[in-house]
Design an enzyme around this catalytic site. Structure first.
Site, PDB file in Angstrom:
ATOM      1  CG  HIS A   1      -1.911  -1.051   1.337  1.00 54.87           C
ATOM      2  ND1 HIS A   1      -1.895  -2.011   2.326  1.00 54.87           N
ATOM      3  CD2 HIS A   1      -2.987  -1.336   0.559  1.00 54.87           C
ATOM      4  CE1 HIS A   1      -2.930  -2.832   2.159  1.00 54.87           C
ATOM      5  NE2 HIS A   1      -3.604  -2.445   1.099  1.00 54.87           N
TER       6      HIS A   1
ATOM      7  NE  ARG B   1      -8.739 -12.126   1.853  1.00 57.83           N
ATOM      8  CZ  ARG B   1      -9.241 -11.200   1.050  1.00 57.83           C
ATOM      9  NH1 ARG B   1      -8.445 -10.536   0.240  1.00 57.83           N
ATOM     10  NH2 ARG B   1     -10.540 -10.941   1.050  1.00 57.83           N
TER      11      ARG B   1
HETATM   12  P1  AMP Z   1      -6.510  -3.745  -0.573  1.00 52.92           P
HETATM   13  O1  AMP Z   1      -6.379  -2.958   0.689  1.00 52.92           O
HETATM   14  O2  AMP Z   1      -5.975  -5.136  -0.480  1.00 52.92           O
HETATM   15  O3  AMP Z   1      -7.875  -3.661  -1.196  1.00 52.92           O
HETATM   16  O4  AMP Z   1      -5.536  -3.044  -1.609  1.00 52.92           O
HETATM   17  C1  AMP Z   1      -5.608  -1.679  -1.888  1.00 52.92           C
HETATM   18  C2  AMP Z   1      -4.772  -1.393  -3.101  1.00 52.92           C
HETATM   19  O5  AMP Z   1      -3.429  -1.763  -2.847  1.00 52.92           O
HETATM   20  C3  AMP Z   1      -5.227  -2.173  -4.341  1.00 52.92           C
HETATM   21  O6  AMP Z   1      -5.116  -1.349  -5.482  1.00 52.92           O
HETATM   22  C4  AMP Z   1      -4.243  -3.307  -4.377  1.00 52.92           C
HETATM   23  O7  AMP Z   1      -4.042  -3.843  -5.682  1.00 52.92           O
HETATM   24  C5  AMP Z   1      -2.988  -2.641  -3.867  1.00 52.92           C
HETATM   25  N1  AMP Z   1      -2.069  -3.629  -3.333  1.00 52.92           N
HETATM   26  C6  AMP Z   1      -2.341  -4.585  -2.410  1.00 52.92           C
HETATM   27  N2  AMP Z   1      -1.256  -5.348  -2.216  1.00 52.92           N
HETATM   28  C7  AMP Z   1      -0.288  -4.879  -3.028  1.00 52.92           C
HETATM   29  C8  AMP Z   1       1.062  -5.270  -3.311  1.00 52.92           C
HETATM   30  N3  AMP Z   1       1.626  -6.300  -2.699  1.00 52.92           N
HETATM   31  N4  AMP Z   1       1.760  -4.550  -4.210  1.00 52.92           N
HETATM   32  C9  AMP Z   1       1.175  -3.504  -4.852  1.00 52.92           C
HETATM   33  N5  AMP Z   1      -0.080  -3.085  -4.646  1.00 52.92           N
HETATM   34  C10 AMP Z   1      -0.807  -3.768  -3.753  1.00 52.92           C
END
Ligand code: AMP
Length: 282
Positions: A37, A188
């Site tokens: 993030h 996760r």
């Molecule tokens: P989430 O909180 O999992 O919904 O993710 C929020 C944003 O962060 C989304 O655009 C995800 O694709 C991005 N994101 C989550 N994990 C990663 C990662 N390991 N590398 C790059 N972006 C990420």
């Protein structure tokens, strides 16, 4: 950092930024923030005068109630982390603030992108994603919004939504941020048992080997090889492995030299579902 829980208050605050001609970058998240993030936030900070991060665990994109209930919530740590990287604004709305009393998705047509991969295994997921992202765009009205390639199908779907609905925002895709052992960072991951955490780097290792094989073998043989690799792994259960064309997300039929392909994978490590993907070379 300013924290807003009400959309109207956020809108009022941002309107003064816009009056000063400041460019606004939005990074939507579901919290339990990690360095993946942060990489999006840093990219947004480089290209915008002002960065808004949203944290909202969107109920309508979860197909399983248990997954929603168990989704990690670490809001105090998240706020500290955002402060430490000098984020300008955190938008932290309640479910009622976003959905009022009608917690349901709008129906979207993403020209078939929604019927591939994750769409087949998580019913209604992309309607939920479309609903929340469109709502956030309407509230924040960002110039640019940042999404990770970790959720590559989601990234393509949001680009499609912006095009079809003629939304005035530029979508920026950001590379996948990984742990030192290759495991793609994910909120996760914190819920993995020690044994599953130790087994999980196998996912990316296999993707890298599949990429190499794709140089000389056809997609079916590569897919079969990956399926066999996972049969030997007692702690990891393969849900799907697919090689698809990047734009349509359709499973590859014949390799065409002018197209870009990507391998996509979803794996259960115990109860935790992990996804990953890798760009392939023709
Ligand atoms: P989430 O909180 O999992 O919904 O993710 C929020 C944003 O962060 C989304 O655009 C995800 O694709 C991005 N994101 C989550 N994990 C990663 C990662 N390991 N590398 C790059 N972006 C990420």
């Amino acid at each position: 950092m300013k924290i807003f829980t009400k959309k109207l208050e956020l809108k009022t605050y941002l309107s003064t930024c816009k009056e000063q001609n400041k460019s606004i970058g939005l990074v939507p998240t579901m919290g339990a923030l990690h360095r993946g993030h942060l990489s999006l936030i840093k990219k947004a900070q480089k290209k915008n005068d002002f960065v808004v991060v949203s944290i909202f665990v969107n109920p309508t994109q979860f197909d399983k109630k248990e997954d929603l209930i168990n989704y990690p919530k670490t809001i105090d740590e998240d706020i500290q982390l955002l402060e430490s990287v000098s984020c300008d604004v955190l938008f932290l709305p309640s479910v009622k603030e976003i959905y009022d009393d009608n917690v349901s998705s709008k129906k979207f047509d993403f020209d078939g992108l929604e019927h591939q991969m994750e769409g087949n295994f998580r019913e209604g997921h992309f309607d939920g994603v479309g609903t929340i992202v469109k709502t956030l765009f309407e509230i924040v009205e960002p110039h640019k919004a940042y999404f990770g390639q970790k959720d590559f199908q989601q990234l393509q779907i949001i680009k499609k939504m912006v095009k079809k609905h003629r939304l005035n925002v530029k979508i920026k895709g950001c590379p996948i941020f990984r742990e030192a052992d290759g495991l793609a960072m994910s909120s996760r991951n914190a819920r993995l048992t020690e044994a599953h955490r130790n087994a999980a780097p196998f996912i990316y290792k296999t993707l890298k080997k599949a990429r190499k094989k794709f140089g000389t073998e056809n997609a079916n043989d590569v897919s079969e090889w990956v399926e066999n690799q996972f049969k030997k792994q007692s702690l990891l259960e393969l849900e799907y492995f697919t090689i698809a064309e990047e734009k349509s997300l359709e499973t590859i039929k014949n390799k065409e030299s002018n197209k870009k392909y990507r391998a996509f994978i979803a794996v259960f490590a115990g109860k935790i579902r992990l996804i990953d993907n890798i760009q392939l070379k023709n």
